[in-house]
Design an enzyme around this catalytic site. Structure first.
Site, short mmCIF file in Angstrom:
data_model
loop_
_atom_site.label_atom_id
_atom_site.label_comp_id
_atom_site.label_asym_id
_atom_site.label_seq_id
_atom_site.Cartn_x
_atom_site.Cartn_y
_atom_site.Cartn_z
N ASP A 299 -14.10 -31.08 -10.45
CA ASP A 299 -13.19 -30.58 -9.42
C ASP A 299 -12.42 -29.37 -9.93
O ASP A 299 -12.01 -29.32 -11.09
CB ASP A 299 -12.23 -31.71 -9.03
CG ASP A 299 -11.26 -31.31 -7.95
OD1 ASP A 299 -11.72 -30.92 -6.87
OD2 ASP A 299 -10.04 -31.38 -8.19
N GLU B 78 -17.45 -27.32 -8.90
CA GLU B 78 -16.78 -27.10 -7.61
C GLU B 78 -16.17 -25.70 -7.66
O GLU B 78 -15.06 -25.51 -8.15
CB GLU B 78 -15.73 -28.18 -7.37
CG GLU B 78 -15.10 -28.14 -5.98
CD GLU B 78 -13.85 -27.28 -5.93
OE1 GLU B 78 -13.95 -26.15 -5.41
OE2 GLU B 78 -12.80 -27.72 -6.41
N ASP C 102 -12.54 -32.14 1.86
CA ASP C 102 -11.34 -31.34 2.16
C ASP C 102 -11.48 -30.47 3.40
O ASP C 102 -10.55 -29.76 3.76
CB ASP C 102 -11.01 -30.44 0.96
CG ASP C 102 -10.21 -31.16 -0.11
OD1 ASP C 102 -9.58 -32.18 0.20
OD2 ASP C 102 -10.21 -30.70 -1.26
#
Length: 514
Positions: free
Chosen positions: A298, A345, A399
């Protein structure tokens, strides 16, 4: 190629699985899900971080980088093992069926799980006791501290560690020794909960491997301030003398949030303690890779530079970029781990140095189809026809809005509707078998994604079912109402069959040799 061949997977957090116990869980429902997706030709299952959640129920604000979320322990398994009786779980089942308050449901789950695990410990079972003792010895480097942290949080009514008495907040050894004695039963129970969680997780991971399904986990770059890790190693993080945050991570204004975001996670002190931080990360990633096959890293760009904001500030625009450890981090992790089975990511404000670092270590980045729908000239990199082979493509992510939610919002925007409709329905890739009709536009999107060059594609369950904005998982920048979406029932056989046919057509299914 990280995945050896073209493949397809599904994104569904464990808590989103259907079932009668207030939340998705480890156990029969999860194992049945693996069998059903494998039968459809899917070979990847991605989910959110596995740790115990912190503020706002967010899995990205976990109280530990190592522990598992014991709320996922299977109530059904505990019933099957005789550790709970049916009448003890009736209230939970009834409240779950009635759509009861999530907080109350999780409290009842926790009560039942703790009761059952205590009963398990009281059984005269030498094999179980031996396994538990081995687990405690092997994982002592994080388990002892996490158990103490959790027990102290319960003793202090959930308050954050900087607000504990100074002797505990500052980890004075004499005081820690005293509370370890006073809280010995609670410490043992916290460790048992972790042992049961990881035992059940290992069973699920084994089921995945038997069916040729790889688990994709998620490693948040930052750690919650109110966590066992920060309390144990405060020198590694940007804190003031009283334990409050000196510098926090966040995001500048971007696609997800025009006002930017202040995340409340303390930055690492790469300038002061790089070797200690490397050691901590290596242990963390090695442990995670025992339980997953691939990890999504992430906020990958944070290893190049991070948006740093003063700890007490709530205005993201007041932040500034601060250097991260750069390629040295991944060199060290490769030396420690032997390989880097990571998905980068690489979303948000990305600079060339971030892409260079990603490519240097041959990590696949992410393409997110909903980000390429807004107009004809923006977002080209997120359109499947532009994906390179070393890429993991998604219709949407946790998200973002769901694919259908985004599509319908664009249809209401003058100047954007025409491009979105033409791109999905009128250029030939959304052929009649896969979503030519307006009400099946999600199938046109899935077809486009599967046809891309990306070595792997991941379809969130919400997009597979064509669900709108009410089914999205998270709205960045908001604190309430996130991370709670669940399937009402198992994925329909007809949907999986249709997806399986598309997977076969686009040669993304298991090979005859696998």
């Amino acid at each position: 190629m990280m995945f050896d061949q073209r493949c397809c997977g599904i994104f569904l957090h464990l808590t989103s699985l259907p079932g009668p116990w207030g939340s998705g869980e480890l156990g029969p429902a999860a194992e049945d899900f693996v069998e059903r997706i494998a039968a459809a030709g899917l070979s990847l299952w991605q989910m959110l971080p596995l740790g115990p959640v912190g503020g706002g129920n967010s899995p990205y604000s976990s109280t530990s980088a190592f522990a598992g979320n014991y709320h996922w322990i299977s109530i059904q398994r505990l019933l099957d093992e005789g550790l709970l009786q049916a009448q003890e779980t009736d209230a939970l089942a009834a409240s779950s069926a009635a759509g009861g308050d999530l907080g109350a449901l999780m409290s009842e789950r926790e009560r039942l799980i703790r009761l059952a695990v205590q009963r398990r410990a009281e059984r005269a079972d030498p094999d179980w006791q031996r396994g538990f003792a081995d687990f405690c010895r092997e994982q002592q480097h994080w388990l002892d501290n996490f158990a103490l942290f959790n027990a102290l949080k319960r003793a202090h009514e959930g308050r954050a560690w900087p607000s504990w008495p100074a002797a505990l907040a500052q980890r004075e050894e004499a005081e820690l020794a005293r509370v370890r004695i006073d809280l010995a039963p609670e410490l043992a129970q916290e460790k048992r909960l972790q042992y049961v969680f990881f035992t059940q997780w290992a069973a699920l991971h084994g089921q995945c491997r038997r069916h040729g399904v790889r688990l994709i986990g998620d490693a948040p770059i930052f750690i919650a301030h109110d966590s066992a890790d920060v309390w144990q190693r405060p020198a590694l993080f940007s804190l003031n003398a009283d334990g409050t945050i000196a510098k926090q991570a966040g995001a500048p204004p971007d696609y997800f949030n025009p006002a930017g975001q202040c995340w409340g996670n303390p930055l690492y002190r790469w300038d002061k303690h790089p070797e200690a931080i490397y050691d901590w990360w290596a242990a963390r990633l090695a442990w995670a890779l025992r339980h997953c096959d691939v990890l999504r890293i992430d906020h990958f760009r944070g290893f190049a530079a991070v948006w740093a904001i003063d700890g007490g500030d709530s205005v993201s625009a007041n932040g500034a970029w601060q250097p991260g450890p750069g390629a040295a981090f991944f060199e060290r992790m490769r030396a420690e781990l032997g390989s880097l089975p990571f998905i980068a990511e690489d979303l948000g404000v990305i600079t060339e140095d971030v892409y260079a670092m990603r490519d240097r270590f041959e990590l696949p980045g992410m393409g997110v189809m909903v980000f390429g729908l807004e107009d004809e000239h923006g977002g080209e990199l997120h359109r499947p026809e532009r994906y390179p082979e070393r890429c993991v493509g998604y219709t949407s992510i946790h998200d973002s809005d769901t694919f259908i939610g985004m599509y319908h919002s664009l249809l209401r925007c003058e100047g954007k509707a025409a491009f979105a409709r033409r791109y999905l329905l009128e250029d030939g890739l959304g052929n009649g078998a896969d979503g030519k009709a307006e009400d099946e536009v999600h199938w046109a999107a899935i077809n486009r994604l599967l046809a891309s060059n990306a070595e792997a594609v991941i379809i969130p369950a919400q997009d597979l079912l064509g669900l709108g904005s009410a089914a999205r998982m998270n709205i960045p920048g908001t604190a309430e109402g996130n991370w709670t979406w669940r399937l009402e029932e198992a994925l329909p056989a007809a949907v999986l069959r249709r997806l399986g046919e598309m997977i076969e057509r686009h040669e993304r299914g298991p090979t005859s040799e696998s």
